[in-house]
Design a protein around this motif. Structure first.
Motif, mmCIF file in Angstrom:
data_model
loop_
_atom_site.group_PDB
_atom_site.id
_atom_site.type_symbol
_atom_site.label_atom_id
_atom_site.label_comp_id
_atom_site.label_asym_id
_atom_site.label_seq_id
_atom_site.Cartn_x
_atom_site.Cartn_y
_atom_site.Cartn_z
ATOM 1 N N ILE A 243 62.485 17.489 -40.216
ATOM 2 C CA ILE A 243 63.417 18.495 -39.701
ATOM 3 C C ILE A 243 63.941 19.352 -40.844
ATOM 4 C CG2 ILE A 243 65.658 18.816 -38.618
ATOM 5 C CD1 ILE A 243 65.094 16.490 -36.866
ATOM 6 N N TYR B 211 61.342 21.956 -41.916
ATOM 7 C CA TYR B 211 61.216 23.141 -41.086
ATOM 8 C C TYR B 211 62.481 23.989 -41.089
ATOM 9 C CZ TYR B 211 56.760 21.404 -39.608
ATOM 10 O OH TYR B 211 55.471 20.983 -39.605
ATOM 11 N N MET C 126 59.772 21.530 -35.016
ATOM 12 C CA MET C 126 61.020 20.825 -35.265
ATOM 13 C C MET C 126 61.566 20.150 -34.018
ATOM 14 S SD MET C 126 64.055 22.542 -37.353
ATOM 15 C CE MET C 126 65.151 22.684 -35.973
ATOM 16 N N PHE D 62 61.214 16.430 -33.214
ATOM 17 C CA PHE D 62 61.969 15.517 -34.072
ATOM 18 C C PHE D 62 63.422 15.459 -33.648
ATOM 19 C CE2 PHE D 62 58.280 16.776 -36.403
ATOM 20 C CZ PHE D 62 57.812 15.557 -36.828
ATOM 21 N N ALA D 63 63.928 16.607 -33.248
ATOM 22 C CA ALA D 63 65.308 16.616 -32.757
ATOM 23 C C ALA D 63 65.400 15.781 -31.482
ATOM 24 C CB ALA D 63 65.736 18.051 -32.492
ATOM 25 N N MET E 121 63.505 13.312 -30.701
ATOM 26 C CA MET E 121 63.396 11.912 -31.075
ATOM 27 C C MET E 121 64.724 11.367 -31.568
ATOM 28 S SD MET E 121 61.203 10.274 -34.083
ATOM 29 C CE MET E 121 62.359 9.807 -35.303
ATOM 30 N N LEU E 122 65.397 12.135 -32.429
ATOM 31 C CA LEU E 122 66.694 11.687 -32.933
ATOM 32 C C LEU E 122 67.650 11.441 -31.776
ATOM 33 C CD1 LEU E 122 67.446 13.753 -36.141
ATOM 34 C CD2 LEU E 122 66.946 11.346 -35.915
#
Lengths: 320, 290, 242
Positions: A119, A122, B265, B268-269, B271-272
């Motif tokens: 994250i 990016y 991105m 991943f956000a 997933m968090l």
């Protein structure tokens, strides 16, 4: 007095070696080694003491580096203040994500950190392109003002500064390991239930370890930024995610000299082997597997008994 | 306003990417579930699958033959690695095996570099035919990839639910000591699982090769995505892996239609977020020890 | 087969006709030593009970015999065959089955699948012996084992372990937390089981021990402090305490 000496002998030896390195090896290499060993100390503490393996250290490295870079690029010129800001950013960052992350099991922890690094990558590369200048990175070498006494804009002075910081960080971790807190960390790694029964909070122990380790990492990031005079998102790319873990293992998990030995070996191999055959992954990879199969003691873990033997024999001779 | 054609091709693109992720993630998930290892070297078998596909399709002109060969080679290499490395360190801590597998991964990348060089290689796509779905031209190859991954899911499901070895693997995911206590050689189960994982990773590499350029770092590039799939789905769950693979594929593909940087991105956000709400992933079982 | 007939032709078995022999066993968890010089002998058809407080090392003893812990020193032999250094699945295959305390069945699998796994390991597909002891399992065949009650789980665990007619069953706290009716059922089952296998039971339930055991070892702080056999079990435990 004798105890003091014994407490210090390791560090004296290790850093003597670094000082010698400085004489015989090119400055960029020595600087790289010093910063890398600070970078690794955090990871080593996290893995060896708290039992957390993190594949996302670059995220915290970048936090420190970019905080310093923003200051030096947009606001000020004093590198010392820049480094302080980097450290602060590291503390803030780990205080934000720490409470969420340290609740996770160690396997998830490793991967969540990796996600954080991605994250960050990016964010820095694309989303915040307005202030980070994306892949071009921020260049601010000329912005760094000369400072009295130790002029950080000069590589040889920087080396001395980084050297002193490394000693301070090392001494801090050495002190930490000897305190009750260090023991608690180790205990919570081995058996968290029993720590709970003793009346300590695993969460607090781990959060503290997380903050300490990642602040160290951010410090290393700031040093990188000041030393190179530029930052780019490349430092958080997932290709490099495992670097500190690899160095930790190379050096020996949880040993204090490990990060230094590992950093020397890793940087050295990378330079040497990529110069010779251009394929350093091959060697590092197989070395890593070999170390794991041989019993995970790492370079320092293997050397330590030998050195001790050598040293104590000398002492014995002297006392006679 | 997004037009339908773009959306449909976006969905298909997402499904095909998700299929590749699924093929890789299923092995990782099984390995974690049964052996409690995070086998980063699966990414190596993926690259090997892709490279063998490249070489064989160059040699014979058939990409399908190449993918088959890639699967076999990846399976054989994973068997060797399991025998010589993992068999000795299964008992160790998870961080330990993770690092050893990382060593295998970068060592293997080094070997690939010395065999095939560092220049990215193209693999010809086996069929350029397109069919029209609701007026949108869709490359048939992507549909084939999706079909193969669904077949693999079916196959794995049948294997785990209908064969005795599959049942033993499921039991082992719950508690490997009890399986051992019954008198079942768990190391044979481990080897079987590892080979299945390696073979599927090889297949994923072979199928992915025509869609991208084959290069030595390709494993490291998909690593974050594959791990994300495994985590969102819940380590050790097959169904969760399938769902999360397609979810991630869609987020990557549809996301890039909306705002390109988001594509990389957003997963991943997500997933968090999922982990914060449910620390074991969507279908991760609480029964897992350690 | 005659009890005590040496299957593997070992001399040991000939001399003392014990099916399971433990001599001078020392076991530690890392630094902490838990078992000191344990001697234990089980003859065919015997029920041997180990009693002692929590943490005395009873479970450790069973785990060491079953091969889940590597002892520091000492010997464990079954029918004259040395068990130390063997993998635990190997030991289970030789007919020494360990039934742990945790009552953990494979909860994602059905009862049938749980039994299938027991059969797969031993190649013994005769489930009648199981359903004879535990008729209740017959009705539960297609239920997920995770949905069973504590007693049913215990039945399933014993059931899948007795497939393949093991020589020795090592049972850890079989009645812990179970309803009295199930305990008395298990008592009858153990009485039946001892006709085929030897049993080593770690148990806290004194009435059960009195009813079934031929030999009692009292373990305290990792050492055997008392060994009672035959009539002296009754005289020393049952009469004074019950």
């Amino acid at each position: 007095m004798m105890n003091m000496f014994r407490w210090w002998w390791g560090i004296l030896l290790a850093f003597l070696l670094l000082a010698v390195l400085r004489v015989f090896l090119p400055l960029p290499f020595s600087n790289e080694v010093i910063i890398f060993s600070i970078y690794t100390m955090g990871c080593s503490f996290l893995l060896g003491r708290a039992g957390f393996i993190s594949f996302g250290q670059p995220a915290y490295l970048a936090t420190g580096a970019y905080a310093t870079a923003f200051y030096l690029f947009y606001f000020g010129t004093n590198p010392y203040i820049g480094i302080l800001i980097g450290i602060l950013a590291g503390i803030v960052m780990s205080l934000i994500v720490g409470p969420l992350f340290v609740r996770l099991r160690s396997d998830y922890f490793a991967l969540v950190n990796l996600a954080l690094a991605v994250i960050m990558f990016y964010m820095l590369q694309k989303v915040l392109v307005g202030i980070t200048k994306g892949d071009n990175g921020l260049w601010f070498l000329t912005n760094i003002a000369s400072t009295p006494v130790l002029d950080l804009s000069r590589p040889n002075h920087f080396y001395i500064f980084a050297f002193l910081v490394a000693i301070a960080v090392w001494a801090f971790y050495k002190y930490l390991n000897d305190t009750l807190y260090g023991a608690c960390c180790l205990a919570s790694k081995i058996n968290e239930d029993k720590v709970k029964f003793l009346g300590y909070s695993n969460f607090k122990i781990r959060l503290t370890a997380f903050v300490i380790a990642n602040t160290t990492t951010a410090l290393a990031g700031s040093l990188y930024a000041v030393y190179l005079g530029f930052v780019s998102p490349e430092m958080t790319s997932s290709h490099r995610a495992a670097d500190p873990v690899v160095v930790t293992i190379l050096g020996g998990v949880g040993t204090l000299y490990g990060p230094i030995a590992g950093a020397i070996a890793y940087t050295g191999m990378k330079d040497l082997i990529s110069g010779l055959i251009g394929n350093w992954e091959l060697v590092i990879g197989f070395l890593l597997v070999f170390i794991m199969l041989a019993g995970e003691k790492g370079i320092w873990g293997t050397l330590e008994p030998l050195l001790k033997k050598l040293l104590f024999r000398k002492n014995a001779l002297k006392s006679e | 306003m997004m037009d339908t054609q773009l959306l449909i091709s976006g969905v298909i693109f997402g499904l095909s990417i998700g299929s590749i992720f699924f093929l890789m993630a299923i092995g990782l998930s099984l390995c974690f579930g049964l052996m409690r290892i995070i086998s980063l070297d699966q990414l190596l078998y993926y690259s090997i699958g892709a490279y063998v596909t490249y070489s064989i399709s160059l040699l014979t002109g058939s990409m399908w033959l190449g993918a088959l060969a890639g699967m076999v080679v990846a399976g054989i290499i994973s068997f060797g690695v399991e025998r010589f490395i993992f068999l000795r360190i299964y008992e160790r801590d998870i961080a330990f095996t993770m690092i050893a597998s990382f060593g295998v991964l970068i060592g293997g990348v080094g070997v690939i570099k010395s065999i095939w060089g560092v220049i990215p290689r193209p693999v010809p796509i086996p069929t350029l035919t397109q069919i029209s779905i609701l007026g949108t031209e869709i490359p048939v190859y992507r549909l084939i990839v999706i079909a193969i991954s669904l077949l693999v899911y079916l196959g794995i499901w049948l294997f785990l639910n209908r064969t005795i070895i599959g049942k033993a693997i499921r039991a082992g995911i719950e508690d490997v000591e009890h399986v051992e206590g019954l008198g079942i050689n768990i190391y044979r189960l481990f080897t079987t699982t590892f080979i299945i994982a390696g073979t599927l990773s090889g297949l994923a590499g072979g199928l992915h090769a025509p869609l991208i350029m084959v290069d030595p770092q390709m494993g490291l590039e998909v690593m974050p995505f594959v791990f994300m799939v495994v985590i969102i789905g819940g380590l050790g769950s097959i169904k969760g892996t399938l769902i999360s693979a397609f979810l991630v594929g869609q987020v990557v593909s549809i996301g890039s239609l909306i705002y390109a940087p988001l594509a990389q991105m957003a997963p991943f956000a997500i997933m968090l977020l999922i982990l914060l709400v449910k620390p074991t992933g969507l279908y991760g079982s609480k029964l897992l020890k350690r | 087969m005659e009890p005590g007939m040496p299957v593997y032709g070992g001399l040991m078995a000939m001399n003392n006709e014990e099916i399971l022999t433990v001599r001078n066993l020392n076991v530690s968890y890392g630094e902490a030593k838990v078992l000191f010089d344990i001697d234990l002998g089980v003859k065919p058809g015997q029920v041997v009970a180990c009693v002692g407080r929590n943490g005395a090392g009873k479970s450790t003893l069973l785990k060491s015999i079953a091969g889940f812990l590597k002892p520091l020193s000492g010997s464990i032999t079954c029918d004259g065959v040395d068990l130390i250094g063997r993998m635990s699945y190997d030991i289970a295959k030789m007919g020494i089955k360990y039934i742990p305390q945790d009552k953990k069945v494979f909860s994602d699998l059905t009862v049938r699948e749980n039994l299938e796994l027991g059969s797969y390991a031993t190649k013994d597909y005769n489930w009648d012996q199981v359903t004879d002891y535990f008729p209740k399992l017959k009705e539960l065949m297609d239920r997920k084992a995770g949905h069973l009650s504590g007693g049913e789980r215990q039945m399933l665990m014993i059931g899948r372990a007795i497939l393949g007619s093991p020589k020795v069953l090592l049972i850890d706290e079989p009645t812990e937390g179970l309803a009295p009716s199930i305990v008395s059922h298990l008592k009858t089952v153990f009485g039946e089981l001892k006709k085929k296998s030897s049993l080593v039971i770690v148990e806290q339930n004194l009435p059960l021990i009195c009813a079934i055991s031929d030999k009692v070892y009292a373990i305290k702080e990792g050492r055997i402090i008392k060994e009672l056999a035959g009539e002296s079990v009754k005289a020393n435990i049952c009469e004074p305490y019950l």
